[in-house]
Write an enzyme that holds these catalytic residues in place. Sequence first.
Site, short mmCIF file in Angstrom:
data_model
loop_
_atom_site.label_atom_id
_atom_site.label_comp_id
_atom_site.label_asym_id
_atom_site.label_seq_id
_atom_site.Cartn_x
_atom_site.Cartn_y
_atom_site.Cartn_z
N GLN A 125 0.86 -1.18 0.00
CA GLN A 125 0.00 0.00 0.00
C GLN A 125 0.89 1.23 0.00
O GLN A 125 1.71 1.41 0.90
CB GLN A 125 -0.88 -0.03 1.25
CG GLN A 125 -1.83 1.15 1.35
CD GLN A 125 -2.26 1.40 2.78
OE1 GLN A 125 -1.60 0.98 3.72
NE2 GLN A 125 -3.38 2.08 2.96
N SER A 128 1.07 6.68 2.37
CA SER A 128 1.80 7.70 3.14
C SER A 128 2.95 8.29 2.36
O SER A 128 3.55 7.65 1.50
CB SER A 128 2.36 7.08 4.42
OG SER A 128 1.34 6.50 5.16
N SER A 160 4.39 -1.04 3.88
CA SER A 160 4.62 -2.36 4.50
C SER A 160 4.96 -3.40 3.45
O SER A 160 4.27 -3.50 2.44
CB SER A 160 3.38 -2.83 5.25
OG SER A 160 3.23 -2.08 6.41
N GLU A 244 -16.87 -3.09 5.50
CA GLU A 244 -16.28 -4.39 5.70
C GLU A 244 -14.86 -4.28 6.20
O GLU A 244 -14.39 -5.08 6.97
CB GLU A 244 -16.30 -5.16 4.38
CG GLU A 244 -17.15 -6.39 4.46
CD GLU A 244 -17.35 -7.00 3.11
OE1 GLU A 244 -17.17 -8.21 3.01
OE2 GLU A 244 -17.65 -6.26 2.17
N ASN A 360 -4.36 6.31 16.53
CA ASN A 360 -5.47 6.24 17.49
C ASN A 360 -5.96 7.63 17.88
O ASN A 360 -7.14 7.78 18.22
CB ASN A 360 -5.05 5.41 18.70
CG ASN A 360 -5.06 3.93 18.37
OD1 ASN A 360 -5.21 3.54 17.20
ND2 ASN A 360 -4.91 3.08 19.38
N GLU A 361 -5.08 8.63 17.79
CA GLU A 361 -5.55 10.00 18.06
C GLU A 361 -6.57 10.41 16.99
O GLU A 361 -7.62 11.00 17.31
CB GLU A 361 -4.38 10.99 18.07
CG GLU A 361 -3.49 10.89 19.31
CD GLU A 361 -2.63 9.63 19.33
OE1 GLU A 361 -2.26 9.14 18.24
OE2 GLU A 361 -2.35 9.12 20.43
C1 LIG Z 1 4.23 -0.70 10.95
C2 LIG Z 1 3.69 0.33 10.06
C3 LIG Z 1 3.22 -0.04 8.82
C4 LIG Z 1 2.73 0.91 7.95
N1 LIG Z 1 2.34 0.49 6.73
C5 LIG Z 1 1.94 1.42 5.83
C6 LIG Z 1 1.64 1.02 4.50
O1 LIG Z 1 1.71 -0.16 4.16
N2 LIG Z 1 1.30 1.97 3.62
C7 LIG Z 1 1.21 3.28 3.96
O2 LIG Z 1 0.86 4.08 3.12
N3 LIG Z 1 1.48 3.69 5.22
C8 LIG Z 1 1.86 2.78 6.15
N4 LIG Z 1 2.17 3.18 7.44
C9 LIG Z 1 2.14 4.61 7.76
C10 LIG Z 1 1.01 5.04 8.65
O3 LIG Z 1 -0.19 5.04 7.94
C11 LIG Z 1 1.38 6.42 9.21
O4 LIG Z 1 2.47 6.23 10.07
C12 LIG Z 1 0.24 7.06 9.94
O5 LIG Z 1 -0.74 7.50 9.06
C13 LIG Z 1 0.70 8.25 10.79
O6 LIG Z 1 1.44 9.15 10.04
P1 LIG Z 1 2.88 9.62 10.52
O7 LIG Z 1 3.67 8.43 10.86
O8 LIG Z 1 3.40 10.54 9.50
O9 LIG Z 1 2.64 10.39 11.89
P2 LIG Z 1 2.16 11.90 12.05
O10 LIG Z 1 0.98 12.17 11.24
O11 LIG Z 1 3.34 12.79 11.93
O12 LIG Z 1 1.72 11.84 13.56
C14 LIG Z 1 2.63 11.81 14.65
C15 LIG Z 1 1.83 11.86 15.94
O13 LIG Z 1 1.05 13.06 15.95
C16 LIG Z 1 -0.28 12.75 16.15
N5 LIG Z 1 -1.15 13.64 15.39
C17 LIG Z 1 -1.05 14.00 14.10
N6 LIG Z 1 -2.10 14.76 13.76
C18 LIG Z 1 -2.87 14.85 14.86
C19 LIG Z 1 -4.10 15.48 15.16
N7 LIG Z 1 -4.79 16.16 14.25
N8 LIG Z 1 -4.59 15.35 16.41
C20 LIG Z 1 -3.91 14.65 17.34
N9 LIG Z 1 -2.76 14.03 17.12
C21 LIG Z 1 -2.26 14.13 15.89
C22 LIG Z 1 -0.46 11.33 15.62
O14 LIG Z 1 -1.58 10.71 16.16
C23 LIG Z 1 0.84 10.71 16.05
O15 LIG Z 1 0.73 10.28 17.37
C24 LIG Z 1 2.67 2.26 8.34
C25 LIG Z 1 3.10 2.64 9.61
C26 LIG Z 1 3.61 1.68 10.47
C27 LIG Z 1 4.09 2.12 11.81
#
Ligand SMILES: Cc1cc2nc3c(=O)[nH]c(=O)nc-3n(C[C@H](O)[C@H](O)[C@H](O)COP(=O)(O)OP(=O)(O)OC[C@H]3O[C@@H](n4cnc5c(N)ncnc54)[C@H](O)[C@@H]3O)c2cc1C
Lengths: 379, 326
Positions: A125, A128, A160, A244, A360-361
Amino acid sequence: MDLTHSPADEAFRAEARAWLRAHVPPDPLPSLETGEGFAAHRAWEAELAADRWSAVNWPAAYGGRDATLVRWLLFEEEYYAAGAPGRVNQNGVSLLAPTLFDHGTEEQRARVLPPMATGEVVWAQAWSEPEAGSDLASLKSRARRAAGGWLLSGQKTWSSRAAFADRAFGLFRTDPDAPKPHQGLTYLMFDLRAPGVTVRPIARLDGRPAFAELFLDEVFVPDEDVIGEPGQGWRIAMSTAGNERGLMLRSPGRFLASAGRLHRLWQAQGSPESTKDRVADALIGARAYQLFTFAAASRFLDGESLGPESSVNKVFWSEYDIALHETALDLLGTEGELADTEWAERYVFSLSGPIYAGTNEIQRDIIAERLLGLPKGRR
Amino acid sequence: MRFLLDPEQRAFGDSLNAMLAAADTPSVVRDWSRGEHARGRALWSRIAEAGVFALAVAEAYEGLGPRPVELAVAFVELGRHAVPGPLVETVAAAILLADLADPGPAERLLPALASGEAVATLAWKGPYALDGDVATTRLALTRPGLLLSPGHGPVRPSLDPARRLTPLEPGGELLGRDPATARALAYARLATAAQALGVGQALLDRTVAHVGRRTQFGVPIGSFQAVKHRLADARIGLEFARPLLFGAALTMAPADIAAAKVTACEAAYAAARTALQLHGAIGYTAEYDLSLWLTKARALRTAWGEPDVCRAEVLRAHALSGDRRW
Ligand SMILES: Cc1cc2nc3c(=O)[nH]c(=O)nc-3n(C[C@H](O)[C@H](O)[C@H](O)COP(=O)(O)OP(=O)(O)OC[C@H]3O[C@@H](n4cnc5c(N)ncnc54)[C@H](O)[C@@H]3O)c2cc1C
């Protein structure tokens, strides 16, 4: 109100159980997040697919068994109870396939789904980006019109299994001048081995390359690999069989099996009083999640849409999973520090649950605003 | 497999909810806490007319039951409206009496319980019975067996002012030796779990309404993320207690009931902590109605099986079944 399964459903369960008993490898496969383990898991998908167990809820035409949601749940219970391997084609089966069923063309389904079912093509996928995590709509990677298709440029990350996967699906900006960030995005599929694609594996906490960065430089994608209408990418991605998916992202069978394993570990360690409550809570949580899913499945089968309820679901299972594995490591004591055990690998995996699939936020915001009706506002 | 309340069950809950909402239950609770039972008894009769107590009584004794799913539906509503009185105890007494070897006491006492004419309470392995001063059938589980107590001692205040604890007078008529108690305990726990879930639901609903109205810093406090996330967690807790409750009502297995009891009571208690915090000082007053639910959430947590006892029950069942029980 009824928790019993029909004789036909029980027969389906029994058939799955018997098949799994005869086929599940006696020893755990090497980690999915290694080259060797990935290959072994691919072979396992092929074995499942040979008897049409790799995507049981798909139509038979694509290699499935037309199983209802309830049968899928029963299959998953048996699958995890049998100690069967993790699913290398999870992204494809639970994210891309439902999207194709809802928004793809018949040609796309016929071309994409059968090799997905056999593990011949494993999907990653690519949503991101370095600057677009929680705020996914702000993504910048672009798709530009070219003869007979599109040219992709930009960078995707945290994808992933992309270190070993074959193809990917993702969102790209096709109209940079669209008035809102959610508009002008297009959903498409591309080849991870196409010219212009560079895949850089990223080591997760335990050093295993569980995800990867993708650098895209004028990567050609033919028109036939666009899902739905160009410009409609956001709507399509978000609806990814919206209902689903909430149910199918994590099956209760997996947590029932984990809780059982934890309970046996606890007993093997002499049933220590200090962890009694946490072990009981793991058993109870698995049951709660199973019954919650049965209720959601019942509503879904009644034609109700579930929507933001999947956020309730997601926060619950992700935090539950960590608590369960923390308990296991605490029970193991010094042994729990060893990195090369199944418990350790599962623990490391569990830690990412509250981050991926929408943090989760973000899920709590959805629950508060859409289920509880609280005002949108300061974040 | 269709794990959902059917339309009649939902309609039953809705009609109880409407009846209790119209009955101005908070003021009934306040009377009850002062020992003025007249309006509470009137409400009791209406609850009985709706069939709630009959759900715990077999048809042979002029009841409709026992029907655990419907009982659970009803007790969620009783909890949601903080209805006072020995509701759970009356259900437990009905089951206990029905399970006696000698059908005499059941024939004599159960029809009045089902109709709401009589109110039962029960001292279960301890000195106190809830609302012994209003109950007309006071049962004590003692060494020789089940006694029909002749009277009650002084009322002791509970942390929940609406729960009035009374010791029972010793002696009285022996209704049965070594009574079977497991089923009565199961029903009592199930009803308590349901009541707690309703209490938690009311706490959440009232708090959501409050944070939408109350403004600070020029905006509703419900628009602050720290506030939203606490309420989302309360919702998640309650949301996962509900299927355990109805799953337990279907199987009536002691471990399922124990799991529902501990989960519902913990979720309600967590909702109470959140509700108190998000109401600020007003939540910490007895005059504001929120207190009626806050204190009940605390009391139900230990009533009919402390968290620890319930968890032990779950572990015991799993040890016996070798992990395929769920
Ligand atoms: C093991 C793993 C597998 C993954 N696999 C995939 C994949 O296959 N394909 C893919 O596309 N992505 C994948 N991801 C990415 C994942 O979808 C993102 O990590 C996720 O969407 C969070 O984005 P970020 O890491 O940039 O964190 P950020 O968006 O920078 O967030 C950092 C922290 O800030 C908090 N935050 C941000 N905005 C807010 C808000 N408005 N209110 C409160 N808190 C907030 C978040 O909750 C988090 O705690 C994967 C991530 C992991 C860890």
